[in-house]
Design a protein around this motif. Structure first.
Motif, PDB file in Angstrom:
ATOM      1  N   ASP A 126       0.810  -1.211   0.000  1.00 59.60           N
ATOM      2  CA  ASP A 126       0.000   0.000   0.000  1.00 59.60           C
ATOM      3  C   ASP A 126       0.846   1.266   0.000  1.00 59.60           C
ATOM      4  O   ASP A 126       2.024   1.255   0.378  1.00 59.60           O
ATOM      5  CB  ASP A 126      -0.929   0.013   1.216  1.00 59.60           C
ATOM      6  N   LYS A 127       0.215   2.343  -0.422  1.00 58.27           N
ATOM      7  CA  LYS A 127       0.785   3.683  -0.357  1.00 58.27           C
ATOM      8  C   LYS A 127      -0.084   4.515   0.579  1.00 58.27           C
ATOM      9  O   LYS A 127      -1.305   4.459   0.487  1.00 58.27           O
ATOM     10  CB  LYS A 127       0.837   4.324  -1.748  1.00 58.27           C
ATOM     11  N   GLN A 128       0.553   5.261   1.439  1.00 64.99           N
ATOM     12  CA  GLN A 128      -0.172   6.064   2.412  1.00 64.99           C
ATOM     13  C   GLN A 128       0.213   7.534   2.292  1.00 64.99           C
ATOM     14  O   GLN A 128       1.310   7.863   1.844  1.00 64.99           O
ATOM     15  CB  GLN A 128       0.113   5.570   3.837  1.00 64.99           C
ATOM     16  N   TRP A 164       9.311   1.119   5.222  1.00 61.66           N
ATOM     17  CA  TRP A 164       8.637   2.180   4.482  1.00 61.66           C
ATOM     18  C   TRP A 164       9.636   2.998   3.678  1.00 61.66           C
ATOM     19  O   TRP A 164      10.762   3.244   4.130  1.00 61.66           O
ATOM     20  CB  TRP A 164       7.894   3.125   5.434  1.00 61.66           C
ATOM     21  N   LYS A 167       8.679   9.686   1.227  1.00 60.69           N
ATOM     22  CA  LYS A 167       8.938  10.659   0.174  1.00 60.69           C
ATOM     23  C   LYS A 167       8.922  12.078   0.745  1.00 60.69           C
ATOM     24  O   LYS A 167       8.487  12.297   1.874  1.00 60.69           O
ATOM     25  CB  LYS A 167       7.904  10.507  -0.940  1.00 60.69           C
ATOM     26  N   PRO A 200       3.933  11.568   1.930  1.00 55.39           N
ATOM     27  CA  PRO A 200       3.677  10.361   1.132  1.00 55.39           C
ATOM     28  C   PRO A 200       4.618   9.223   1.553  1.00 55.39           C
ATOM     29  O   PRO A 200       5.811   9.441   1.761  1.00 55.39           O
ATOM     30  CB  PRO A 200       3.962  10.811  -0.308  1.00 55.39           C
ATOM     31  N   GLU A 202       5.403   4.775   1.032  1.00 51.14           N
ATOM     32  CA  GLU A 202       5.135   3.542   0.296  1.00 51.14           C
ATOM     33  C   GLU A 202       5.737   2.371   1.067  1.00 51.14           C
ATOM     34  O   GLU A 202       6.913   2.389   1.424  1.00 51.14           O
ATOM     35  CB  GLU A 202       5.727   3.624  -1.106  1.00 51.14           C
TER      36      GLU A 202
END
Length: 330
Positions: A126-128, A164, A167, A200, A202
């Protein structure tokens, strides 16, 4: 005529529904005091998916002209984190600097436990987007506006979250309109300047994928070898099916503790449903074989069992692979 009335009613209902929620609005910038705001995140931890929260520690700063602000204005005493469960200023790391041009520079370090709506559709790939909303208290958008210090807002170099990829930080400002007047006699709905900080992230989910769903994959292996027990020991098939079922239930219990309930169909749901399905298929095929053998149709039973086994061996990993590839391509 009736159609026009119906359209008018529907339009009014739609407008009323929109007014019941807060929303981002555009406010005239003329004659508003500009307050630059920046953020430096030093720590991000306790990312709790089940409780839908995270904890952050950061420095927040602002530069302002005291001549334009209320006498008791110190920036840190006129802000709130609107999506925080609780937050606190570290008193020992909170100070104000007098600049040569007469302005003041306020720096404050805080810790906050913040609500976060995690998107777990593609967990564990998932990306959060970690979100922090900082808003003015008392001083509304008719008086002032926030200007994000994008050049100096960033994450600490020492911030390292295992598992994680983090970014660069994103900071923007806007005016937020509430659906309530807060009881003010003026009757005007509250509009306040807000800074929104987004981080952001990932997840590196390869290892987690195998460890968190291992029980389901063990069930798949067990169901796949059932065919080799159709001629020698049919009783052993029942024991294998029960082992596969226990592995599924145990793994599902672990996943349910880790992940919150979700209204969307997720990769985790796909794996769970597919695994329970093949366990059910294994059980039904075993019952069918026993019945066919009672009817002395052994060869037919073996052929059907072989076909079902091949479908399970090929079909299950194909479905899982499809879900994983879709998650990786997001």
């Amino acid at each position: 005529m009736m159609l026009n009335k119906l359209l008018l009613i529907l339009t009014c209902l739609f407008a009323f529904s929109l007014s019941a929620y807060g929303q981002e609005v555009v406010v005239d910038d003329s004659e508003r005091v500009e307050i630059p705001v920046g953020l430096y995140v030093t720590s991000l931890y306790d990312l709790d998916m089940a409780e839908k929260k995270y904890t952050i520690t950061a420095w927040i700063w602002s530069t302002y002209d005291p001549q334009l602000m209320p006498k008791d204005f110190k920036f840190f005493n006129r802000i709130e984190i609107t999506n925080a469960r609780n937050w606190a200023i570290l008193e020992t790391e909170n100070f104000t600097i007098d600049n040569p041009d007469g302005t003041k520079h306020s720096m404050t370090k805080f810790t906050a436990e913040v609500n976060q709506d995690w998107d777990l559709t593609y967990f564990p790939f998932d990306k959060q987007f970690i979100t922090l909303n900082i808003e003015s208290v008392e001083l509304d958008s008719t008086f002032m506006k926030y200007v994000p210090d994008t050049e100096n807002s960033m994450l600490s170099d020492n911030l390292d979250l295992i598992g994680w990829y983090v970014k660069p930080i994103q900071v923007r400002s806007f005016d937020y309109k509430y659906p309530t007047t807060f009881g003010l006699q003026s009757g005007a709905k509250g509009v306040y300047p807000r800074i929104s900080v987004v981080i952001p992230m990932e997840r590196d989910g390869t290892r987690m994928f195998w460890t968190y769903f291992l029980g389901f994959f063990v069930s798949y292996v067990i169901i796949s070898i059932l065919y080799f027990f159709n001629r020698t020991s049919l009783d052993s098939r029942v024991g294998l099916i029960m082992s596969a079922l226990f592995a599924c239930v145990g793994n599902k219990y672990t996943i349910d503790i880790l992940l919150p309930s979700n209204s969307v169909f997720t990769l985790s749901d796909l794996i769970q449903i597919a695994t329970f399905f093949i366990v059910g298929v294994g059980l039904l095929s075993s019952v069918m074989i026993l019945q066919l053998m009672k009817w002395e149709r052994k060869e037919l039973a073996y052929k059907i069992d072989f076909a079902i086994t091949m479908l399970v061996i090929v079909g299950y990993p194909s479905i899982i692979a499809y879900g994983v590839l879709e998650a990786l391509s997001q």
